[in-house]
Design a protein around this motif. Structure first.
Motif, PDB file in Angstrom:
ATOM      1  N   VAL A  75       0.836  -1.143   0.011  1.00 48.53           N
ATOM      2  CA  VAL A  75       0.107   0.034   0.080  1.00 48.53           C
ATOM      3  C   VAL A  75       0.949   1.159   0.018  1.00 48.53           C
ATOM      4  O   VAL A  75       2.225   1.224   0.256  1.00 48.53           O
ATOM      5  CB  VAL A  75      -1.180  -0.130   1.101  1.00 48.53           C
ATOM      6  CG1 VAL A  75      -1.971  -1.187   1.129  1.00 48.53           C
ATOM      7  CG2 VAL A  75      -0.138   0.040   2.453  1.00 48.53           C
ATOM      8  N   SER A  76       0.178   2.236  -0.274  1.00 46.30           N
ATOM      9  CA  SER A  76       1.022   3.776  -0.416  1.00 46.30           C
ATOM     10  C   SER A  76       1.366   4.176   0.883  1.00 46.30           C
ATOM     11  O   SER A  76       0.806   3.814   2.009  1.00 46.30           O
ATOM     12  CB  SER A  76       0.429   4.580  -0.990  1.00 46.30           C
ATOM     13  OG  SER A  76      -0.698   5.241  -0.454  1.00 46.30           O
ATOM     14  N   ARG A  77       2.154   5.040   0.994  1.00 45.15           N
ATOM     15  CA  ARG A  77       2.372   5.836   2.126  1.00 45.15           C
ATOM     16  C   ARG A  77       1.231   6.666   2.936  1.00 45.15           C
ATOM     17  O   ARG A  77       1.133   6.523   4.106  1.00 45.15           O
ATOM     18  CB  ARG A  77       3.599   6.938   1.958  1.00 45.15           C
ATOM     19  CG  ARG A  77       4.112   7.861   3.094  1.00 45.15           C
ATOM     20  CD  ARG A  77       5.267   8.955   2.620  1.00 45.15           C
ATOM     21  NE  ARG A  77       5.566   9.730   3.710  1.00 45.15           N
ATOM     22  CZ  ARG A  77       5.196  10.847   4.303  1.00 45.15           C
ATOM     23  NH1 ARG A  77       3.885  11.220   3.670  1.00 45.15           N
ATOM     24  NH2 ARG A  77       5.598  11.565   5.269  1.00 45.15           N
ATOM     25  N   ASP A  78       0.427   7.333   2.019  1.00 43.28           N
ATOM     26  CA  ASP A  78      -0.601   8.001   2.431  1.00 43.28           C
ATOM     27  C   ASP A  78      -1.650   6.882   3.076  1.00 43.28           C
ATOM     28  O   ASP A  78      -2.246   7.260   4.288  1.00 43.28           O
ATOM     29  CB  ASP A  78      -1.494   8.774   1.396  1.00 43.28           C
ATOM     30  CG  ASP A  78      -0.785   9.873   0.881  1.00 43.28           C
ATOM     31  OD1 ASP A  78       0.258  10.252   1.663  1.00 43.28           O
ATOM     32  OD2 ASP A  78      -0.783  10.334  -0.489  1.00 43.28           O
ATOM     33  N   THR A  79      -1.919   5.691   2.575  1.00 46.92           N
ATOM     34  CA  THR A  79      -2.788   4.822   3.208  1.00 46.92           C
ATOM     35  C   THR A  79      -2.126   4.446   4.503  1.00 46.92           C
ATOM     36  O   THR A  79      -2.971   4.357   5.566  1.00 46.92           O
ATOM     37  CB  THR A  79      -2.904   3.459   2.485  1.00 46.92           C
ATOM     38  OG1 THR A  79      -3.296   3.951   1.155  1.00 46.92           O
ATOM     39  CG2 THR A  79      -3.599   2.441   3.042  1.00 46.92           C
ATOM     40  N   ILE A  80      -0.859   4.126   4.790  1.00 44.14           N
ATOM     41  CA  ILE A  80      -0.327   3.751   6.032  1.00 44.14           C
ATOM     42  C   ILE A  80      -0.707   5.096   7.148  1.00 44.14           C
ATOM     43  O   ILE A  80      -0.983   4.836   8.254  1.00 44.14           O
ATOM     44  CB  ILE A  80       1.324   3.520   5.934  1.00 44.14           C
ATOM     45  CG1 ILE A  80       1.600   2.365   5.002  1.00 44.14           C
ATOM     46  CG2 ILE A  80       1.700   3.576   7.378  1.00 44.14           C
ATOM     47  CD1 ILE A  80       1.458   1.059   5.762  1.00 44.14           C
ATOM     48  N   LEU A  81      -0.298   6.206   6.746  1.00 43.78           N
ATOM     49  CA  LEU A  81      -0.742   7.403   7.614  1.00 43.78           C
ATOM     50  C   LEU A  81      -1.941   7.755   7.899  1.00 43.78           C
ATOM     51  O   LEU A  81      -2.427   7.964   9.028  1.00 43.78           O
ATOM     52  CB  LEU A  81      -0.197   8.628   6.975  1.00 43.78           C
ATOM     53  CG  LEU A  81       1.384   8.899   6.626  1.00 43.78           C
ATOM     54  CD1 LEU A  81       1.960  10.009   5.827  1.00 43.78           C
ATOM     55  CD2 LEU A  81       2.302   8.633   8.026  1.00 43.78           C
ATOM     56  N   ILE A  82      -2.999   7.277   6.983  1.00 43.25           N
ATOM     57  CA  ILE A  82      -4.354   7.160   7.316  1.00 43.25           C
ATOM     58  C   ILE A  82      -4.853   6.137   8.365  1.00 43.25           C
ATOM     59  O   ILE A  82      -5.419   6.458   9.080  1.00 43.25           O
ATOM     60  CB  ILE A  82      -5.221   7.123   6.021  1.00 43.25           C
ATOM     61  CG1 ILE A  82      -5.291   8.652   5.419  1.00 43.25           C
ATOM     62  CG2 ILE A  82      -6.798   7.266   6.221  1.00 43.25           C
ATOM     63  CD1 ILE A  82      -5.512   8.551   3.673  1.00 43.25           C
ATOM     64  N   TRP A  83      -4.423   5.053   8.093  1.00 40.92           N
ATOM     65  CA  TRP A  83      -4.707   4.085   9.112  1.00 40.92           C
ATOM     66  C   TRP A  83      -3.992   4.126  10.600  1.00 40.92           C
ATOM     67  O   TRP A  83      -4.729   4.001  11.516  1.00 40.92           O
ATOM     68  CB  TRP A  83      -3.975   2.510   8.377  1.00 40.92           C
ATOM     69  CG  TRP A  83      -4.818   2.176   7.278  1.00 40.92           C
ATOM     70  CD1 TRP A  83      -5.880   2.390   6.902  1.00 40.92           C
ATOM     71  CD2 TRP A  83      -4.229   0.870   6.460  1.00 40.92           C
ATOM     72  NE1 TRP A  83      -6.347   1.547   5.877  1.00 40.92           N
ATOM     73  CE2 TRP A  83      -4.993   0.754   5.555  1.00 40.92           C
ATOM     74  CE3 TRP A  83      -2.967   0.163   6.364  1.00 40.92           C
ATOM     75  CZ2 TRP A  83      -5.055  -0.393   4.601  1.00 40.92           C
ATOM     76  CZ3 TRP A  83      -2.949  -0.886   5.414  1.00 40.92           C
ATOM     77  CH2 TRP A  83      -3.973  -0.990   4.564  1.00 40.92           C
ATOM     78  N   ILE A  84      -2.913   4.701  10.528  1.00 44.04           N
ATOM     79  CA  ILE A  84      -2.461   5.186  11.816  1.00 44.04           C
ATOM     80  C   ILE A  84      -3.225   6.169  12.451  1.00 44.04           C
ATOM     81  O   ILE A  84      -3.592   5.897  13.728  1.00 44.04           O
ATOM     82  CB  ILE A  84      -0.772   5.663  11.845  1.00 44.04           C
ATOM     83  CG1 ILE A  84       0.166   4.691  11.351  1.00 44.04           C
ATOM     84  CG2 ILE A  84      -0.443   6.333  13.092  1.00 44.04           C
ATOM     85  CD1 ILE A  84       1.591   5.285  10.871  1.00 44.04           C
ATOM     86  N   ALA A  85      -3.692   7.031  11.874  1.00 39.43           N
ATOM     87  CA  ALA A  85      -4.682   8.320  12.568  1.00 39.43           C
ATOM     88  C   ALA A  85      -5.967   8.045  12.803  1.00 39.43           C
ATOM     89  O   ALA A  85      -6.307   8.259  13.640  1.00 39.43           O
ATOM     90  CB  ALA A  85      -4.458   9.556  11.256  1.00 39.43           C
ATOM     91  N   LYS A  86      -6.417   6.983  11.823  1.00 38.36           N
ATOM     92  CA  LYS A  86      -7.997   6.865  11.788  1.00 38.36           C
ATOM     93  C   LYS A  86      -8.320   5.422  12.303  1.00 38.36           C
ATOM     94  O   LYS A  86      -9.361   5.188  12.746  1.00 38.36           O
ATOM     95  CB  LYS A  86      -8.783   7.247  10.456  1.00 38.36           C
ATOM     96  CG  LYS A  86      -8.491   8.670  10.145  1.00 38.36           C
ATOM     97  CD  LYS A  86      -9.168   9.064   9.130  1.00 38.36           C
ATOM     98  CE  LYS A  86      -9.057  10.793   8.700  1.00 38.36           C
ATOM     99  NZ  LYS A  86      -9.715  10.958   7.855  1.00 38.36           N
ATOM    100  N   GLY A 107      -6.212   3.225  14.204  1.00 37.77           N
ATOM    101  CA  GLY A 107      -5.222   2.608  15.217  1.00 37.77           C
ATOM    102  C   GLY A 107      -4.137   1.530  14.813  1.00 37.77           C
ATOM    103  O   GLY A 107      -4.069   0.716  15.537  1.00 37.77           O
ATOM    104  N   MET A 108      -3.643   1.550  13.341  1.00 41.52           N
ATOM    105  CA  MET A 108      -2.744   0.776  13.188  1.00 41.52           C
ATOM    106  C   MET A 108      -1.541   0.920  14.145  1.00 41.52           C
ATOM    107  O   MET A 108      -1.013   2.050  14.582  1.00 41.52           O
ATOM    108  CB  MET A 108      -2.218   1.275  11.657  1.00 41.52           C
ATOM    109  CG  MET A 108      -1.005   0.449  11.172  1.00 41.52           C
ATOM    110  SD  MET A 108      -0.513   0.862   9.386  1.00 41.52           S
ATOM    111  CE  MET A 108       0.456  -0.692   9.086  1.00 41.52           C
ATOM    112  N   PRO A 109      -0.864  -0.186  14.649  1.00 42.98           N
ATOM    113  CA  PRO A 109      -0.039  -0.101  15.492  1.00 42.98           C
ATOM    114  C   PRO A 109       1.331   0.463  15.149  1.00 42.98           C
ATOM    115  O   PRO A 109       2.053  -0.132  14.259  1.00 42.98           O
ATOM    116  CB  PRO A 109       0.372  -1.637  16.095  1.00 42.98           C
ATOM    117  CG  PRO A 109      -0.245  -2.295  14.921  1.00 42.98           C
ATOM    118  CD  PRO A 109      -1.151  -1.617  14.327  1.00 42.98           C
TER     119      PRO A 109
END
Length: 61
Positions: free
Chosen positions: A20-31, A33-35
């Motif tokens: 997945v993309s960088r933006d997807t990872i950052l969204i998952w972290i923010a919204k 709760g990605m560890p």
């Protein structure tokens, strides 16, 4: 007896691991709760925690 600690992975390595993309990872972290842990300006990840999060449905749409 000392056990070997799991190493920390970078954002780029997690992007490749999950495909997945960088933006997807950052969204998952923010919204979602990605560890992840912030070390200075860098995000770091444990593969075992990320895989468990994905398997539990954390990345589901």
């Amino acid at each position: 007896m000392q056990t070997e600690a799991e190493r920390w992975y970078s954002l780029k390595e997690i992007m490749v691991h999950l495909g997945v993309s960088r933006d997807t990872i950052l969204i998952w972290i923010a919204k979602r709760g990605m560890p992840a842990s912030k070390v200075g300006r860098l995000w770091k990840f444990k593969i075992s925690e990320v895989d468990a999060w994905v398997k539990s449905g954390g990345a589901a749409e």
